[in-house]
Write an enzyme that holds these catalytic residues in place. Structure first.
Site, PDB file in Angstrom:
ATOM      1  CB  ALA A  42     -13.452   1.892   4.146  1.00 63.59           C
ATOM      2  CD  GLU A  96      -0.843   0.771   3.624  1.00 61.83           C
ATOM      3  OE1 GLU A  96      -1.299   1.892   3.353  1.00 61.83           O
ATOM      4  OE2 GLU A  96      -0.861   0.276   4.757  1.00 61.83           O
ATOM      5  CE  LYS A 103      -3.783   2.386  11.372  1.00 65.99           C
ATOM      6  NZ  LYS A 103      -4.181   1.713  10.165  1.00 65.99           N
TER       7      LYS A 103
HETATM    8  N1  PSU Z   1      -0.589   0.738   8.863  1.00 68.43           N
HETATM    9  C1  PSU Z   1       0.533   1.450   9.122  1.00 68.43           C
HETATM   10  N2  PSU Z   1       0.544   2.759   8.782  1.00 68.43           N
HETATM   11  C2  PSU Z   1      -0.528   3.352   8.129  1.00 68.43           C
HETATM   12  C3  PSU Z   1      -1.698   2.588   7.829  1.00 68.43           C
HETATM   13  C4  PSU Z   1      -1.661   1.287   8.237  1.00 68.43           C
HETATM   14  O1  PSU Z   1       1.503   0.894   9.659  1.00 68.43           O
HETATM   15  O2  PSU Z   1      -0.442   4.525   7.792  1.00 68.43           O
HETATM   16  C5  PSU Z   1      -2.863   3.192   7.052  1.00 68.43           C
HETATM   17  C6  PSU Z   1      -3.416   2.102   6.135  1.00 68.43           C
HETATM   18  O3  PSU Z   1      -3.353   2.572   4.810  1.00 68.43           O
HETATM   19  C7  PSU Z   1      -4.838   1.893   6.591  1.00 68.43           C
HETATM   20  C8  PSU Z   1      -5.192   3.265   7.062  1.00 68.43           C
HETATM   21  O4  PSU Z   1      -5.665   1.453   5.559  1.00 68.43           O
HETATM   22  O5  PSU Z   1      -4.005   3.663   7.767  1.00 68.43           O
HETATM   23  C9  PSU Z   1      -6.458   3.265   7.894  1.00 68.43           C
HETATM   24  O6  PSU Z   1      -6.996   4.535   7.931  1.00 68.43           O
HETATM   25  P1  PSU Z   1      -8.484   4.782   8.463  1.00 68.43           P
HETATM   26  O7  PSU Z   1      -8.436   4.394   9.901  1.00 68.43           O
HETATM   27  O8  PSU Z   1      -8.752   6.257   8.241  1.00 68.43           O
HETATM   28  O9  PSU Z   1      -9.384   3.901   7.654  1.00 68.43           O
END
Ligand code: PSU
Ligand code: MN
Length: 303
Positions: free
Chosen positions: A141, A27, A159
């Protein structure tokens, strides 16, 4: 540009897929919004290098001038890491990004969508999004995308900033099988422990491949979530982590940070408060997950 030409696998990725070689999706939100400069570019390059060392082809995914790019060149990686004009795009944003010719980084959700559409079966990331803490239900999402996209996703759990028990329940409700890769407990991103269960332990690429193949035979439409603990040497001790996290969450509330800005804010704040310890853990787990994904990918590409 004709809107029909918006999906752009690189020549290398296209020929690897045609030859049934292992391709590992990566990603780009983690590059543009998850890690600080210059570690973001270094890490992006390192992840690709690790995948190659394991004999697979890396496919970092991002949206550039409205094209969904699968496999980036050096200049494109640099653009993502250093430009201030890179949006954070989830699945709901993809059609808009194509229509408006945006530049954007893809989250777990949108990376999965694009990778699956391209024919890639495995994807490595750091931590997935999930159910956020707090009263307003903010659910990433990433979760519904995992529920409807049949591919292997290698991560270190969700996370730590999230409501992990609620996220675990969500995965269970929507039929997403969680594998503990070399562990009996779901990892918690910077920490190896969460107290939450996995559905099965898997210790080898063969075991994961077998589970995935059976799911395909059964027509299971959800992802196989392979969770890998952060390497011991880089783990952040739980006690220190809890303090830092509470402070970061309080700061986010005080500054009224919400929506797509919340996750990047919390990650950056924790890195500051821990004097880089969470950043080192994040990079270590990303590298390790890329390696594991490439090893599973190689196994999967064998008949
Ligand atoms: N994992 C990491 N660093 C990140 C992310 C995940 O170690 O920056 C990112 C991923 O792209 C994940 C996003 O899809 O954070 C989730 O964001 P949100 O909670 O706004 O959906
Ligand atoms: Mn959200």
């Amino acid at each position: 540009m004709s809107y029909r030409n918006f999906l752009k696998p690189s020549p290398e990725v296209a020929s690897a897929l045609a030859a049934n070689r292992a391709v590992v999706a990566l990603e780009s939100t983690v590059i543009a919004h998850g890690l600080p400069r210059p570690q973001n570019l270094e890490t992006a390059q390192r992840l690709e290098q690790i995948v190659r060392q394991e004999g697979s082809i890396p496919a970092t995914i991002a949206v550039l001038s409205g094209r969904l790019c699968v496999g980036l060149d050096q200049g494109q990686l640099e653009q993502l890491a250093s430009s201030d004009d890179i949006r954070k795009l989830s699945t709901r944003d993809l059609a808009i990004a194509v229509a408006r010719a945006w530049n954007g980084a893809t989250t777990v959700a949108s990376t999965m969508r694009i990778a699956h559409r391209t024919g890639i079966k495995i994807f490595a990331t750091g931590g997935i999004g999930g159910v956020h803490r707090g009263s307003l239900p903010d659910v990433s999402a990433d979760l519904p995308e995992l529920a409807r996209t049949p591919m292997i996703v290698v991560c270190s759990g969700a996370k730590i900033v999230l409501d992990l028990p609620a996220t675990r329940e969500w995965l269970e409700t929507y039929g997403i099988t969680v594998v503990g890769y070399g562990c009996d407990e779901m990892p918690a991103f910077y920490s190896r422990r969460s107290g939450l269960a996995v559905d099965v332990r898997g210790d080898s690429p063969e075991e994961v491949t077998q589970l995935f193949r059976t799911q395909r035979e059964l027509g299971v439409e959800s992802a196989l979530l392979v969770t890998v603990p952060v390497p011991v040497a880089a783990e952040v001790p739980v006690e220190a982590l809890k303090k830092i996290l509470d402070q970061a969450l309080a700061d986010a509330e005080q500054s009224n940070v919400s929506g797509r800005d919340l996750t990047p804010f919390l990650l950056a704040r924790m890195a500051q408060l821990s004097e880089g310890a969470t950043l080192r853990a994040n990079i270590a787990l990303l590298e390790n997950n890329a390696r594991v994904a490439a090893q599973i990918g190689s196994q999967l590409s064998q008949a």
